[in-house]
Design an enzyme around this catalytic site. Structure first.
Site, PDB file in Angstrom:
ATOM      1  N   ASP A  16      10.397   7.675  10.325  1.00 56.34           N
ATOM      2  CA  ASP A  16      11.651   8.424  10.164  1.00 56.34           C
ATOM      3  C   ASP A  16      12.295   8.809  11.501  1.00 56.34           C
ATOM      4  O   ASP A  16      11.742   9.611  12.257  1.00 56.34           O
ATOM      5  CB  ASP A  16      11.409   9.714   9.378  1.00 56.34           C
ATOM      6  CG  ASP A  16      10.788   9.475   8.019  1.00 56.34           C
ATOM      7  OD1 ASP A  16       9.842   8.676   7.933  1.00 56.34           O
ATOM      8  OD2 ASP A  16      11.228  10.113   7.048  1.00 56.34           O
ATOM      9  N   GLU A  47      16.721   7.669   7.472  1.00 58.90           N
ATOM     10  CA  GLU A  47      17.363   8.645   6.589  1.00 58.90           C
ATOM     11  C   GLU A  47      17.654   9.996   7.246  1.00 58.90           C
ATOM     12  O   GLU A  47      18.423  10.788   6.701  1.00 58.90           O
ATOM     13  CB  GLU A  47      16.524   8.855   5.331  1.00 58.90           C
ATOM     14  CG  GLU A  47      15.239   9.604   5.569  1.00 58.90           C
ATOM     15  CD  GLU A  47      14.833  10.455   4.364  1.00 58.90           C
ATOM     16  OE1 GLU A  47      15.433  10.296   3.296  1.00 58.90           O
ATOM     17  OE2 GLU A  47      13.927  11.288   4.526  1.00 58.90           O
ATOM     18  N   HIS A  76      16.870  11.831   1.570  1.00 56.89           N
ATOM     19  CA  HIS A  76      18.048  12.350   2.284  1.00 56.89           C
ATOM     20  C   HIS A  76      19.173  11.318   2.347  1.00 56.89           C
ATOM     21  O   HIS A  76      20.128  11.491   3.104  1.00 56.89           O
ATOM     22  CB  HIS A  76      17.664  12.792   3.693  1.00 56.89           C
ATOM     23  CG  HIS A  76      16.846  14.048   3.720  1.00 56.89           C
ATOM     24  ND1 HIS A  76      17.381  15.285   3.457  1.00 56.89           N
ATOM     25  CD2 HIS A  76      15.525  14.243   3.963  1.00 56.89           C
ATOM     26  CE1 HIS A  76      16.428  16.198   3.538  1.00 56.89           C
ATOM     27  NE2 HIS A  76      15.289  15.596   3.844  1.00 56.89           N
ATOM     28  N   HIS A 166       8.485   6.077   0.338  1.00 59.54           N
ATOM     29  CA  HIS A 166       8.909   7.395   0.784  1.00 59.54           C
ATOM     30  C   HIS A 166       8.455   8.416  -0.248  1.00 59.54           C
ATOM     31  O   HIS A 166       9.074   8.556  -1.315  1.00 59.54           O
ATOM     32  CB  HIS A 166      10.443   7.401   0.931  1.00 59.54           C
ATOM     33  CG  HIS A 166      10.966   8.519   1.750  1.00 59.54           C
ATOM     34  ND1 HIS A 166      10.941   8.518   3.131  1.00 59.54           N
ATOM     35  CD2 HIS A 166      11.546   9.689   1.392  1.00 59.54           C
ATOM     36  CE1 HIS A 166      11.477   9.614   3.589  1.00 59.54           C
ATOM     37  NE2 HIS A 166      11.855  10.361   2.545  1.00 59.54           N
ATOM     38  N   HIS A 191       8.115  10.217   4.935  1.00 61.50           N
ATOM     39  CA  HIS A 191       8.635  11.453   4.336  1.00 61.50           C
ATOM     40  C   HIS A 191       8.016  12.717   4.914  1.00 61.50           C
ATOM     41  O   HIS A 191       8.736  13.678   5.181  1.00 61.50           O
ATOM     42  CB  HIS A 191       8.481  11.482   2.817  1.00 61.50           C
ATOM     43  CG  HIS A 191       8.985  12.755   2.205  1.00 61.50           C
ATOM     44  ND1 HIS A 191      10.316  13.133   2.256  1.00 61.50           N
ATOM     45  CD2 HIS A 191       8.335  13.757   1.533  1.00 61.50           C
ATOM     46  CE1 HIS A 191      10.472  14.291   1.641  1.00 61.50           C
ATOM     47  NE2 HIS A 191       9.288  14.691   1.192  1.00 61.50           N
ATOM     48  N   HIS A 193       6.601  13.334   7.829  1.00 59.82           N
ATOM     49  CA  HIS A 193       6.786  13.460   9.282  1.00 59.82           C
ATOM     50  C   HIS A 193       5.491  13.809  10.018  1.00 59.82           C
ATOM     51  O   HIS A 193       5.535  14.241  11.166  1.00 59.82           O
ATOM     52  CB  HIS A 193       7.852  14.503   9.616  1.00 59.82           C
ATOM     53  CG  HIS A 193       9.248  14.084   9.263  1.00 59.82           C
ATOM     54  ND1 HIS A 193      10.358  14.587   9.904  1.00 59.82           N
ATOM     55  CD2 HIS A 193       9.716  13.205   8.361  1.00 59.82           C
ATOM     56  CE1 HIS A 193      11.456  14.042   9.403  1.00 59.82           C
ATOM     57  NE2 HIS A 193      11.080  13.196   8.452  1.00 59.82           N
TER      58      HIS A 193
END
Length: 279
Positions: A16, A47, A76, A166, A191, A193
């Site tokens: 991400d 995203e 997102h 995700h 997702h 992180h």
């Protein structure tokens, strides 16, 4: 379409991308990583690339110009209204495949590369597929059912298939990847992180990593300035969470795939810092 002649099929997935720091390190490092590891294809989750929430045509173009072939997304996706332009016009841009029928955009894409074994004029195809989990996430169609069918369709074009799943729950990610073991080259989660340390190749030959982490400022709380997040937990009052700036890393995973079988032969996590002299 540009074709690159490189030994073997090597894929880089970039976790991400968060805000301007994430986009900057992609521009700085991806060309270097392509050369250093002789990468065939680069896929990135974008995203969070626009101010930390969502993606726009401008931020997508910045990511593509840095050397990324395909951009995936997640929950997102809709945070920036301009995303509709990407969904309707950009074939290198993916949204989770398990949105309801009639949703703009696509859940998978096939790109072409040139390898020595394939021979000039006979490009090798690589597929990317994007799906979103449902546990602790917005309710979408069942990703297990839709992904299984989508993979079988993609296998009619290529055996080399990368999946960005995700999702929040580790159990859902593992079960999803186990279901696809032997049918895809890799399943990498996004997702949360937070990069996990469970990279492996399943018995059927599918590479797996529960979460690839995130690309952006790690002197932060998941990419956001620290103090407002702490204040939110202390006071339970709304705060503005700005994207942080320091400790920038490019995280993700590199997978090497047997181009004849489409199965993984190597997988490893990456966590590369922004060069000190980078601007």
């Amino acid at each position: 379409m540009l074709f690159r002649t490189v030994p073997g099929v090597k894929l880089l997935f970039i976790a991400d991308i968060v805000g301007e720091p994430g986009r900057r390190i992609v521009r700085q490092l991806v060309p270097q990583l392509r050369e250093r590891y002789q990468l065939d294809a680069v896929i990135a989750n974008g995203e969070n690339s626009a101010g930390g929430s969502g993606i726009t045509p401008k931020t997508a173009e910045e990511i593509f110009s840095g050397g990324v072939d395909v951009i995936t997304t997640g929950d997102h996706l809709w945070d920036q209204k301009e995303v509709s332009v990407l969904l309707e016009n950009e074939r290198r841009f993916l949204r989770p495949l398990n949105y309801p029928p009639g949703t703009p955009g696509q859940g998978s894409a096939v790109i072409e590369i040139q390898t020595p074994k394939a021979g000039m004029g006979n490009p090798k195809r690589i597929a990317a597929l994007n799906a979103q989990g449902r546990t602790f996430m917005p309710t979408l169609e069942n990703p297990f059912v839709l992904a299984k069918a989508a993979v079988e369709r993609l296998r009619e074009q290529t055996k080399i298939i990368f999946v960005d799943f995700h999702a929040e729950a580790t159990s859902e990610k593992i079960a999803f990847a186990r279901m696809l073991d032997g049918r895809v080259s890799a399943v990498v989660g996004t997702h949360t992180h937070v990069q996990t340390a469970d990279e492996q190749i399943f018995p059927g030959g599918t590479a797996y990593l529960t979460d690839a982490g995130f690309t952006g400022p790690h002197a932060s709380v998941l990419g956001r300035e620290i103090e407002p997040v702490i204040k939110r937990f202390l006071t339970i009052q709304p705060q503005r969470f700005e994207v942080a700036k320091e400790g920038v890393l490019l995280q993700g995973a590199m997978i090497e795939v047997d181009e004849n079988t489409g199965l993984a032969v190597k997988v490893r996590r990456i966590s590369e810092p922004l060069p000190p002299d980078a601007k």
